[in-house]
Design a protein around this motif. Sequence first.
Motif, PDB file in Angstrom:
ATOM      1  N   ALA A 473       0.833  -1.387   0.067  1.00  0.00           N
ATOM      2  CA  ALA A 473       0.093  -0.126  -0.280  1.00  0.00           C
ATOM      3  C   ALA A 473       0.909   1.320   0.054  1.00  0.00           C
ATOM      4  O   ALA A 473       1.824   1.433   0.718  1.00  0.00           O
ATOM      5  CB  ALA A 473      -1.113  -0.120   1.337  1.00  0.00           C
ATOM      6  N   GLY A 474       0.403   2.392  -0.858  1.00  0.00           N
ATOM      7  CA  GLY A 474       1.556   3.395  -0.825  1.00  0.00           C
ATOM      8  C   GLY A 474       2.819   3.364  -1.657  1.00  0.00           C
ATOM      9  O   GLY A 474       3.541   4.242  -1.743  1.00  0.00           O
ATOM     10  N   SER A 475       2.701   2.347  -2.501  1.00  0.00           N
ATOM     11  CA  SER A 475       3.760   2.113  -3.345  1.00  0.00           C
ATOM     12  C   SER A 475       3.624   1.494  -4.790  1.00  0.00           C
ATOM     13  O   SER A 475       2.473   0.832  -4.838  1.00  0.00           O
ATOM     14  CB  SER A 475       4.929   1.226  -2.918  1.00  0.00           C
ATOM     15  N   PRO A 476       4.024   1.769  -5.883  1.00  0.00           N
ATOM     16  CA  PRO A 476       3.736   1.162  -7.029  1.00  0.00           C
ATOM     17  C   PRO A 476       4.341  -0.287  -7.167  1.00  0.00           C
ATOM     18  O   PRO A 476       5.006  -0.753  -6.232  1.00  0.00           O
ATOM     19  CB  PRO A 476       4.387   2.020  -8.294  1.00  0.00           C
ATOM     20  N   PRO A 477       3.718  -1.125  -8.002  1.00  0.00           N
ATOM     21  CA  PRO A 477       4.174  -2.670  -8.089  1.00  0.00           C
ATOM     22  C   PRO A 477       5.783  -2.759  -8.129  1.00  0.00           C
ATOM     23  O   PRO A 477       6.561  -1.870  -8.782  1.00  0.00           O
ATOM     24  CB  PRO A 477       3.626  -3.023  -9.417  1.00  0.00           C
ATOM     25  N   SER A 478       6.266  -3.672  -7.565  1.00  0.00           N
ATOM     26  CA  SER A 478       7.942  -4.189  -7.573  1.00  0.00           C
ATOM     27  C   SER A 478       7.723  -5.727  -8.280  1.00  0.00           C
ATOM     28  O   SER A 478       7.141  -6.443  -7.673  1.00  0.00           O
ATOM     29  CB  SER A 478       8.133  -3.962  -6.178  1.00  0.00           C
ATOM     30  N   VAL A 479       8.600  -5.676  -9.217  1.00  0.00           N
ATOM     31  CA  VAL A 479       8.808  -7.072  -9.716  1.00  0.00           C
ATOM     32  C   VAL A 479      10.157  -7.424 -10.012  1.00  0.00           C
ATOM     33  O   VAL A 479      11.185  -6.772  -9.908  1.00  0.00           O
ATOM     34  CB  VAL A 479       8.179  -6.765 -11.338  1.00  0.00           C
ATOM     35  N   ALA A 480      10.623  -8.599 -10.394  1.00  0.00           N
ATOM     36  CA  ALA A 480      11.936  -9.163 -10.249  1.00  0.00           C
ATOM     37  C   ALA A 480      12.576  -8.779 -11.898  1.00  0.00           C
ATOM     38  O   ALA A 480      13.846  -8.777 -11.665  1.00  0.00           O
ATOM     39  CB  ALA A 480      11.788 -10.696 -10.074  1.00  0.00           C
ATOM     40  N   THR A 481      11.944  -8.769 -12.879  1.00  0.00           N
ATOM     41  CA  THR A 481      12.244  -8.705 -14.153  1.00  0.00           C
ATOM     42  C   THR A 481      11.760  -7.612 -15.187  1.00  0.00           C
ATOM     43  O   THR A 481      10.407  -7.449 -14.644  1.00  0.00           O
ATOM     44  CB  THR A 481      12.145  -9.946 -14.803  1.00  0.00           C
ATOM     45  N   ASP A 482      12.403  -7.137 -16.289  1.00  0.00           N
ATOM     46  CA  ASP A 482      11.760  -6.307 -17.037  1.00  0.00           C
ATOM     47  C   ASP A 482      10.601  -6.825 -17.617  1.00  0.00           C
ATOM     48  O   ASP A 482       9.650  -6.030 -18.186  1.00  0.00           O
ATOM     49  CB  ASP A 482      12.839  -5.859 -18.091  1.00  0.00           C
ATOM     50  N   GLU A 483      10.418  -8.106 -18.021  1.00  0.00           N
ATOM     51  CA  GLU A 483       9.604  -8.884 -18.721  1.00  0.00           C
ATOM     52  C   GLU A 483       8.177  -8.812 -17.729  1.00  0.00           C
ATOM     53  O   GLU A 483       7.143  -8.514 -18.473  1.00  0.00           O
ATOM     54  CB  GLU A 483       9.974 -10.536 -18.840  1.00  0.00           C
ATOM     55  N   GLU A 484       8.318  -8.986 -16.597  1.00  0.00           N
ATOM     56  CA  GLU A 484       7.125  -8.795 -15.623  1.00  0.00           C
ATOM     57  C   GLU A 484       6.628  -7.284 -15.742  1.00  0.00           C
ATOM     58  O   GLU A 484       5.493  -7.352 -15.615  1.00  0.00           O
ATOM     59  CB  GLU A 484       7.589  -9.260 -14.221  1.00  0.00           C
ATOM     60  N   ALA A 485       7.614  -6.576 -15.833  1.00  0.00           N
ATOM     61  CA  ALA A 485       6.975  -5.200 -15.750  1.00  0.00           C
ATOM     62  C   ALA A 485       6.479  -4.659 -17.112  1.00  0.00           C
ATOM     63  O   ALA A 485       5.261  -4.012 -17.161  1.00  0.00           O
ATOM     64  CB  ALA A 485       8.284  -3.954 -15.714  1.00  0.00           C
ATOM     65  N   ALA A 486       6.997  -5.136 -18.258  1.00  0.00           N
ATOM     66  CA  ALA A 486       6.209  -5.113 -19.448  1.00  0.00           C
ATOM     67  C   ALA A 486       4.799  -5.731 -19.604  1.00  0.00           C
ATOM     68  O   ALA A 486       3.714  -5.159 -20.195  1.00  0.00           O
ATOM     69  CB  ALA A 486       7.156  -5.636 -20.484  1.00  0.00           C
ATOM     70  N   ALA A 487       4.849  -7.017 -18.717  1.00  0.00           N
ATOM     71  CA  ALA A 487       3.548  -7.703 -18.893  1.00  0.00           C
ATOM     72  C   ALA A 487       2.442  -6.954 -18.175  1.00  0.00           C
ATOM     73  O   ALA A 487       1.516  -6.833 -18.406  1.00  0.00           O
ATOM     74  CB  ALA A 487       3.698  -9.143 -18.361  1.00  0.00           C
ATOM     75  N   LEU A 488       2.795  -6.236 -16.812  1.00  0.00           N
ATOM     76  CA  LEU A 488       2.035  -5.357 -16.047  1.00  0.00           C
ATOM     77  C   LEU A 488       1.547  -4.411 -16.902  1.00  0.00           C
ATOM     78  O   LEU A 488       0.335  -4.130 -16.979  1.00  0.00           O
ATOM     79  CB  LEU A 488       2.750  -5.244 -15.003  1.00  0.00           C
ATOM     80  N   VAL A 489       2.438  -3.550 -17.436  1.00  0.00           N
ATOM     81  CA  VAL A 489       1.740  -2.404 -18.450  1.00  0.00           C
ATOM     82  C   VAL A 489       0.863  -2.963 -19.584  1.00  0.00           C
ATOM     83  O   VAL A 489      -0.198  -2.338 -19.821  1.00  0.00           O
ATOM     84  CB  VAL A 489       3.038  -1.553 -19.125  1.00  0.00           C
ATOM     85  N   GLN A 490       1.260  -4.119 -20.225  1.00  0.00           N
ATOM     86  CA  GLN A 490       0.390  -4.582 -21.325  1.00  0.00           C
ATOM     87  C   GLN A 490      -1.121  -5.160 -20.675  1.00  0.00           C
ATOM     88  O   GLN A 490      -2.149  -4.903 -21.511  1.00  0.00           O
ATOM     89  CB  GLN A 490       1.374  -5.816 -22.026  1.00  0.00           C
ATOM     90  N   ALA A 491      -1.081  -5.701 -19.704  1.00  0.00           N
ATOM     91  CA  ALA A 491      -2.391  -6.210 -19.047  1.00  0.00           C
ATOM     92  C   ALA A 491      -3.257  -4.872 -18.925  1.00  0.00           C
ATOM     93  O   ALA A 491      -4.377  -5.053 -18.799  1.00  0.00           O
ATOM     94  CB  ALA A 491      -2.103  -6.729 -17.455  1.00  0.00           C
ATOM     95  N   GLN A 492      -2.810  -3.702 -18.695  1.00  0.00           N
ATOM     96  CA  GLN A 492      -3.553  -2.392 -18.576  1.00  0.00           C
ATOM     97  C   GLN A 492      -3.815  -1.862 -19.836  1.00  0.00           C
ATOM     98  O   GLN A 492      -4.889  -0.741 -19.872  1.00  0.00           O
ATOM     99  CB  GLN A 492      -2.883  -1.465 -17.887  1.00  0.00           C
ATOM    100  N   THR A 493      -3.535  -2.175 -20.805  1.00  0.00           N
ATOM    101  CA  THR A 493      -3.438  -1.770 -22.196  1.00  0.00           C
ATOM    102  C   THR A 493      -4.865  -2.223 -22.787  1.00  0.00           C
ATOM    103  O   THR A 493      -4.850  -3.489 -22.936  1.00  0.00           O
ATOM    104  CB  THR A 493      -2.519  -1.864 -23.209  1.00  0.00           C
ATOM    105  N   PRO A 494      -5.891  -1.537 -23.012  1.00  0.00           N
ATOM    106  CA  PRO A 494      -7.285  -2.008 -23.572  1.00  0.00           C
ATOM    107  C   PRO A 494      -6.841  -2.615 -24.880  1.00  0.00           C
ATOM    108  O   PRO A 494      -5.993  -2.301 -25.878  1.00  0.00           O
ATOM    109  CB  PRO A 494      -8.283  -0.843 -23.726  1.00  0.00           C
ATOM    110  N   PRO A 495      -7.492  -3.716 -25.561  1.00  0.00           N
ATOM    111  CA  PRO A 495      -7.494  -4.235 -26.869  1.00  0.00           C
ATOM    112  C   PRO A 495      -7.951  -3.252 -27.927  1.00  0.00           C
ATOM    113  O   PRO A 495      -8.580  -2.684 -27.462  1.00  0.00           O
ATOM    114  CB  PRO A 495      -8.562  -5.491 -26.572  1.00  0.00           C
ATOM    115  N   PRO A 496      -7.463  -3.278 -28.944  1.00  0.00           N
ATOM    116  CA  PRO A 496      -7.639  -2.595 -29.944  1.00  0.00           C
ATOM    117  C   PRO A 496      -8.994  -3.048 -30.599  1.00  0.00           C
ATOM    118  O   PRO A 496      -9.276  -3.980 -30.443  1.00  0.00           O
ATOM    119  CB  PRO A 496      -6.397  -2.934 -31.207  1.00  0.00           C
ATOM    120  N   LYS A 497      -9.657  -1.816 -31.094  1.00  0.00           N
ATOM    121  CA  LYS A 497     -10.877  -1.664 -31.605  1.00  0.00           C
ATOM    122  C   LYS A 497     -10.874  -1.943 -33.050  1.00  0.00           C
ATOM    123  O   LYS A 497     -10.143  -1.123 -33.804  1.00  0.00           O
ATOM    124  CB  LYS A 497     -11.947  -0.743 -31.234  1.00  0.00           C
ATOM    125  N   PHE A 498     -11.567  -2.664 -33.808  1.00  0.00           N
ATOM    126  CA  PHE A 498     -11.602  -2.871 -35.313  1.00  0.00           C
ATOM    127  C   PHE A 498     -12.974  -2.495 -35.702  1.00  0.00           C
ATOM    128  O   PHE A 498     -14.044  -2.700 -35.276  1.00  0.00           O
ATOM    129  CB  PHE A 498     -11.067  -4.310 -35.845  1.00  0.00           C
TER     130      PHE A 498
END
Length: 498
Positions: A473-498
């Motif tokens: 609480a009061g801190s942003p996420p903390s991860v062990a690898t760059d891949e985990e960080a990228a996956a977290l950001v990707q999970a928040q990106t809405p899927p593209p609309k066609f």
Amino acid sequence: MAASDHHQAADPEAVKRHPTLFRAVRKRRNPRLRRTDITVTDDRAVKRAVKAASLGNAMEWFDFGIYSYLAVTIGHVFFPSGNETTQLLSSFATFAVAFLVRPLGGMFFGPMGDKLGRKKVLALTMILMAVGTFAIGLIPSHSTIGLWAPVLLIVFRMLQGFSTGGEYGGASTFIAEYAPDKRRGFYGSFLEFGTLAGYVGAAGLVTALYAVLDTAQMESWGWRIPFLVAGPLGLVGLYLRLRLDETPAFQKLEGGTAHASEAADGVESTAKGDLAKIFRQHWRTLILCICLVGAYNITDYMLLSYMPTYLSDELGYSETHGLLILLAVMVFLMLIISRVGKLSDRFGRKPLLMTGMLGFLVLSLPAFLLIRVDGILPITAGMLMLGLSLVCLLGTMSAALPALFPTNVRYGSLSVGYNLSASIFGGTTPLVITALISWTGSNLMPAYYAMAAALVGVIAVACMKETAQQPLAGSPPSVATDEEAAALVQAQTPPPKF
């Protein structure tokens, strides 16, 4: 209902007329994390931090443990009344005195740790503990200076207690803020590995002294050796702690090396170590913390501090006999504690804590009935039953407790809550149990006391929120690898609309 949802429900026509404006409002209130918000931990830095915090904690509890293991001898040296029970009660009363000032230490060091940083305060607590313990080893006996001997003992015990007030909250906060979210239980368990290591070192040294020295030598000068060893050990711990960097979470809070964007700003504020704010805004969580720590401390001090005295003073075994069995149990707990931490990361803090509390509730009476049976095997079996229940708490609590409070008041809140509870319940455990046995004549009072504590613990665990694998609480996420960080950001990106 969120504010944005409220606007939409209240005036759908306005939302239709100004979709861009309302979309901007929603984004402002619920911003997505950017890659720069997420802390990617440095594995070597995490291990270095865990090692320094745990070794420092081991040295603190070595200092604290030797007093409880030498309680009978200290009673003879400083409180020569002629009555064994009175001597022991006096010795344990002096043990409890250190806990009476622990909340003052927590209130002093905790907010200081939220203002100045975790590292500086942990170095200061290390110095004070080493000085207090070393000084106890230099106090002349009651036969030499009379009443001044117990007075000086109480003064330096209070200094020990004051310094310990800033230790657990700081060390557990330090590890929790360094560790990645998904491995906080595993890394946090090493803090209590350090606690067990300190107790093992203290018990091992005291056992060796009891084995090679007779009673007269122990009371004359032998008891001083463990206290005098604390000076050099304190310098080693201080060196280790001064080499560390400040925690990533505190650096972000202070606007240091890592800069948080709007998403992180939503959960961070300035480091104001304000006691009034802690009691005013976090009192519910403080009560929960006090209940959890009370149940944990009573069972902890009953097994790790009081048990050798119980075996020798109440059941008639030699000091060496009780200490050797406890040493074996503690070494076994050290071997499995990190696995318990891993289990808490996988299955959650609540299941492990509930297992430990229910273990004490159900197994305390059978365990003490076994301990009363003459023979090494039943005593060891009884103590193992208690030890396995305790390790579920030891391996989990140091990750669960820091997660109760937000970053800007974590050190202060945890130090206050932990030490208030430790003062009221933990440090008084040997004194209360000894008094209860004396009043009732029943050697099963430790079991009943542990069961009552465990019942409170079961209720407290049921009321707490699960925090495993989640950001503090009061801190942003903390991860062990760059891949985990990228996956977290990707999970928040809405899927593209066609």
